[in-house]
Design a protein around this motif. Structure first.
Motif, PDB file in Angstrom:
ATOM      1  N   VAL A  82     -12.486 -13.066   6.723  1.00  0.00           N
ATOM      2  CA  VAL A  82     -11.998 -11.909   5.894  1.00  0.00           C
ATOM      3  C   VAL A  82     -10.167 -12.196   5.698  1.00  0.00           C
ATOM      4  N   VAL A  83      -9.706 -12.036   4.385  1.00  0.00           N
ATOM      5  CA  VAL A  83      -8.424 -12.085   4.184  1.00  0.00           C
ATOM      6  C   VAL A  83      -7.778 -10.825   3.469  1.00  0.00           C
ATOM      7  N   ALA A  84      -6.577 -10.305   4.010  1.00  0.00           N
ATOM      8  CA  ALA A  84      -6.228  -8.910   3.665  1.00  0.00           C
ATOM      9  C   ALA A  84      -4.989  -9.036   3.148  1.00  0.00           C
ATOM     10  N   GLY A  85      -4.654  -8.412   2.056  1.00  0.00           N
ATOM     11  CA  GLY A  85      -3.056  -8.109   1.695  1.00  0.00           C
ATOM     12  C   GLY A  85      -2.627  -6.639   1.709  1.00  0.00           C
ATOM     13  N   ILE A  86      -1.502  -6.533   2.459  1.00  0.00           N
ATOM     14  CA  ILE A  86      -1.174  -5.377   3.030  1.00  0.00           C
ATOM     15  C   ILE A  86      -0.077  -4.968   2.113  1.00  0.00           C
ATOM     16  N   GLU A  87       0.163  -3.699   1.395  1.00  0.00           N
ATOM     17  CA  GLU A  87       1.219  -3.429   0.541  1.00  0.00           C
ATOM     18  C   GLU A  87       1.236  -4.390  -0.460  1.00  0.00           C
ATOM     19  N   SER A  88       2.750  -4.982  -0.221  1.00  0.00           N
ATOM     20  CA  SER A  88       3.000  -6.014  -1.356  1.00  0.00           C
ATOM     21  C   SER A  88       2.341  -7.462  -0.832  1.00  0.00           C
ATOM     22  N   GLY A  89       1.679  -7.501   0.157  1.00  0.00           N
ATOM     23  CA  GLY A  89       0.907  -8.461   0.672  1.00  0.00           C
ATOM     24  C   GLY A  89      -0.333  -8.925  -0.570  1.00  0.00           C
ATOM     25  N   CYS A  90      -0.638  -7.917  -1.339  1.00  0.00           N
ATOM     26  CA  CYS A  90      -1.682  -8.071  -2.391  1.00  0.00           C
ATOM     27  C   CYS A  90      -1.137  -8.963  -3.548  1.00  0.00           C
ATOM     28  N   TRP A  91       0.454  -8.698  -3.709  1.00  0.00           N
ATOM     29  CA  TRP A  91       0.978  -9.669  -4.824  1.00  0.00           C
ATOM     30  C   TRP A  91       0.925 -11.079  -4.221  1.00  0.00           C
ATOM     31  N   LEU A  92       0.905 -11.505  -2.879  1.00  0.00           N
ATOM     32  CA  LEU A  92       0.644 -12.791  -2.465  1.00  0.00           C
ATOM     33  C   LEU A  92      -0.565 -13.238  -2.771  1.00  0.00           C
ATOM     34  N   LEU A  93      -1.439 -12.632  -2.244  1.00  0.00           N
ATOM     35  CA  LEU A  93      -2.842 -12.986  -2.728  1.00  0.00           C
ATOM     36  C   LEU A  93      -3.048 -13.166  -4.143  1.00  0.00           C
ATOM     37  N   ALA A  94      -2.497 -12.268  -5.017  1.00  0.00           N
ATOM     38  CA  ALA A  94      -2.702 -12.592  -6.436  1.00  0.00           C
ATOM     39  C   ALA A  94      -1.896 -13.744  -6.925  1.00  0.00           C
ATOM     40  N   ARG A  95      -0.916 -14.123  -6.404  1.00  0.00           N
ATOM     41  CA  ARG A  95      -0.062 -15.151  -7.050  1.00  0.00           C
ATOM     42  C   ARG A  95      -0.733 -16.494  -6.372  1.00  0.00           C
ATOM     43  N   SER A  96      -1.323 -16.431  -5.345  1.00  0.00           N
ATOM     44  CA  SER A  96      -1.865 -17.807  -4.894  1.00  0.00           C
ATOM     45  C   SER A  96      -3.560 -17.741  -5.516  1.00  0.00           C
ATOM     46  N   GLY A  97      -3.885 -17.025  -6.420  1.00  0.00           N
ATOM     47  CA  GLY A  97      -4.965 -17.271  -7.256  1.00  0.00           C
ATOM     48  C   GLY A  97      -6.163 -16.628  -6.553  1.00  0.00           C
ATOM     49  N   LEU A  98      -5.861 -16.092  -5.236  1.00  0.00           N
ATOM     50  CA  LEU A  98      -7.359 -15.809  -4.475  1.00  0.00           C
ATOM     51  C   LEU A  98      -8.015 -14.624  -4.739  1.00  0.00           C
ATOM     52  N   VAL A  99      -7.524 -13.710  -5.511  1.00  0.00           N
ATOM     53  CA  VAL A  99      -8.259 -12.558  -6.137  1.00  0.00           C
ATOM     54  C   VAL A  99      -8.532 -12.846  -7.430  1.00  0.00           C
ATOM     55  N   ASN A 100      -8.457 -13.942  -8.088  1.00  0.00           N
ATOM     56  CA  ASN A 100      -8.672 -13.976  -9.648  1.00  0.00           C
ATOM     57  C   ASN A 100     -10.028 -13.698  -9.898  1.00  0.00           C
ATOM     58  N   GLY A 101     -10.398 -12.930 -11.050  1.00  0.00           N
ATOM     59  CA  GLY A 101     -11.903 -12.511 -11.118  1.00  0.00           C
ATOM     60  C   GLY A 101     -12.560 -11.472 -10.154  1.00  0.00           C
ATOM     61  N   ARG A 102     -11.626 -10.913  -9.339  1.00  0.00           N
ATOM     62  CA  ARG A 102     -11.909  -9.929  -8.276  1.00  0.00           C
ATOM     63  C   ARG A 102     -11.060  -8.599  -8.396  1.00  0.00           C
ATOM     64  N   SER A 103     -11.793  -7.603  -7.714  1.00  0.00           N
ATOM     65  CA  SER A 103     -10.850  -6.233  -7.598  1.00  0.00           C
ATOM     66  C   SER A 103      -9.914  -6.346  -6.586  1.00  0.00           C
ATOM     67  N   ALA A 104      -8.859  -5.642  -6.963  1.00  0.00           N
ATOM     68  CA  ALA A 104      -7.649  -5.436  -5.874  1.00  0.00           C
ATOM     69  C   ALA A 104      -7.035  -4.205  -6.186  1.00  0.00           C
ATOM     70  N   THR A 105      -6.060  -3.745  -5.070  1.00  0.00           N
ATOM     71  CA  THR A 105      -5.281  -2.490  -5.185  1.00  0.00           C
ATOM     72  C   THR A 105      -3.946  -3.040  -4.955  1.00  0.00           C
ATOM     73  N   ALA A 106      -2.786  -1.968  -5.443  1.00  0.00           N
ATOM     74  CA  ALA A 106      -1.856  -2.277  -4.794  1.00  0.00           C
ATOM     75  C   ALA A 106      -1.064  -0.868  -4.325  1.00  0.00           C
ATOM     76  N   HIS A 107      -0.155  -0.883  -3.903  1.00  0.00           N
ATOM     77  CA  HIS A 107       0.749   0.734  -3.755  1.00  0.00           C
ATOM     78  C   HIS A 107       0.886   1.277  -4.988  1.00  0.00           C
ATOM     79  N   TRP A 108       0.673   2.475  -5.223  1.00  0.00           N
ATOM     80  CA  TRP A 108       0.731   3.453  -6.209  1.00  0.00           C
ATOM     81  C   TRP A 108       1.968   3.134  -7.156  1.00  0.00           C
ATOM     82  N   GLU A 109       3.172   2.700  -6.426  1.00  0.00           N
ATOM     83  CA  GLU A 109       4.381   2.815  -7.351  1.00  0.00           C
ATOM     84  C   GLU A 109       4.173   1.513  -8.093  1.00  0.00           C
ATOM     85  N   GLU A 110       3.533   0.479  -8.019  1.00  0.00           N
ATOM     86  CA  GLU A 110       3.633  -0.857  -8.476  1.00  0.00           C
ATOM     87  C   GLU A 110       2.125  -1.200  -9.385  1.00  0.00           C
ATOM     88  N   LEU A 111       1.142  -0.157  -9.390  1.00  0.00           N
ATOM     89  CA  LEU A 111      -0.056  -0.449  -9.855  1.00  0.00           C
ATOM     90  C   LEU A 111       0.040  -0.928 -11.295  1.00  0.00           C
TER      91      LEU A 111
END
Length: 324
Positions: free
Chosen positions: A109-138
């Motif tokens: 299991v790998v989790a991105g917390i708050e802006s950690g989701c941006w790091l997962l996305a920049r790494s390509g780990l969540v390409n083709g998957r569902s993810a969320t971000a803080h509502w200010e940044e959605l």
């Protein structure tokens, strides 16, 4: 194959925290695990806290957090949590992203917390998957990563990759993980320790305004506030707002006066200006674009309202933070 950094006893958790992260996000990760160990009377969880350079991490509140070592691609365990905050480009360069891509293979299991989701996305780990971000940044998150299915949920689990939208959703996510690993009774005991009596499902939407018990005590008022949230960029007249909320303007005004001590118009404007303040402080958007996003069709009227609320113009606030 690298050796496990943590004991085989209990769930081995590696927490990677970046500078300018939130202390509440870190606490929402650590305290549920600590409480689970306490209620179980044994070490259900063991964890290490790492930073990109192995140095203590200064959080947004000014508190410095000691860490157990430097994050590297060789880290292994059962659960990898990446906590990010402001200025990711400054704290997580190409080497960090490459390390995260490799390291993710070693964790179920790998989790991105708050802006950690941006790091997962920049790494390509969540390409083709569902993810969320803080509502200010959605919106910005969705625009930046078109190959990610962005949801406004509190937290999202898609296979081994999890993302959460803030400190409170992270607490819910940790309860979800405890429930999965050790059962509902342990998760309930942990929630009870923190007097957390209203746990949320992953798919619950992130609200702009946390209404708490107001939703139950005055659902008509809550409905009007939710309408305001959804129309910040195209604000309704108060008469139209009342009509869509299913009540008369007079009743709506009375509800706001009784519950919040302000008129609906004043509260609506404050919501728009709060959104504008976040965008001025935390993004590179032009002041004109921010004005439009927050429902102002005139740059001069936006600047006057902003200065009246915050004591300085948007440009002056931005210059004070070192950005033009």
């Amino acid at each position: 194959m690298p050796q496990k950094e943590l004991s085989e006893d209990g769930v081995a958790v590696v927490i990677v925290i970046l500078p300018e992260s939130s202390i509440m996000s870190l606490a929402s990760v650590l305290d549920p695990m600590r409480a689970a160990n306490r209620v179980a009377g044994k070490a259900l969880f063991r964890w290490k806290i790492l930073s990109p350079d192995g140095e203590p991490v200064l959080l947004t509140c000014g508190v410095s957090i000691a860490v157990d070592g430097v994050f590297s691609a060789r880290a292994v365990g059962d659960f990898l949590l990446v906590i990010g905050g402001f200025n990711l480009e400054r704290h997580a360069g190409k080497a960090f992203i490459a390390g995260l891509q490799t390291c993710a293979r070693h964790f179920p299991v790998v989790a991105g917390i708050e802006s950690g989701c941006w790091l997962l996305a920049r790494s390509g780990l969540v390409n083709g998957r569902s993810a969320t971000a803080h509502w200010e940044e959605l919106e910005d998150f969705a625009l930046a990563f078109p190959n990610v299915s962005v949801k406004a949920d509190r937290f999202v689990t898609d296979g081994k990759f999890w993302t959460s939208g803030g400190a409170s959703p992270t607490f819910d996510m940790m309860l979800h993980m405890i429930r999965q690993r050790f059962g509902s009774a342990v998760a309930l005991d942990v929630a009870s320790i923190f007097v957390y009596d209203e746990t949320h499902a992953a798919s619950d939407a992130q609200p702009l305004v946390s209404l708490g018990r107001m939703e139950a005590l005055d659902p008509e008022l809550a409905r009007a506030i939710r309408l305001m949230e959804r129309t910040l960029d195209r604000p309704l007249s108060i008469a139209a707002l009342a009509l869509r909320a299913g009540q008369s303007r007079r009743k709506l005004e009375m509800r706001f006066a009784k519950a919040l001590g302000v008129s609906p118009g004043t509260y609506y404007l404050r919501l728009r200006l709060q959104a504008a303040h976040r965008l001025v402080s935390d993004t590179e958007l032009s002041v004109r674009d921010i004005a439009l996003r927050c429902g102002f069709d005139s740059l001069s009227s936006f600047s006057r309202a902003f200065k009246h609320q915050y004591g300085e113009s948007p440009l002056k606030l931005r210059r004070g933070k070192g950005r033009q």
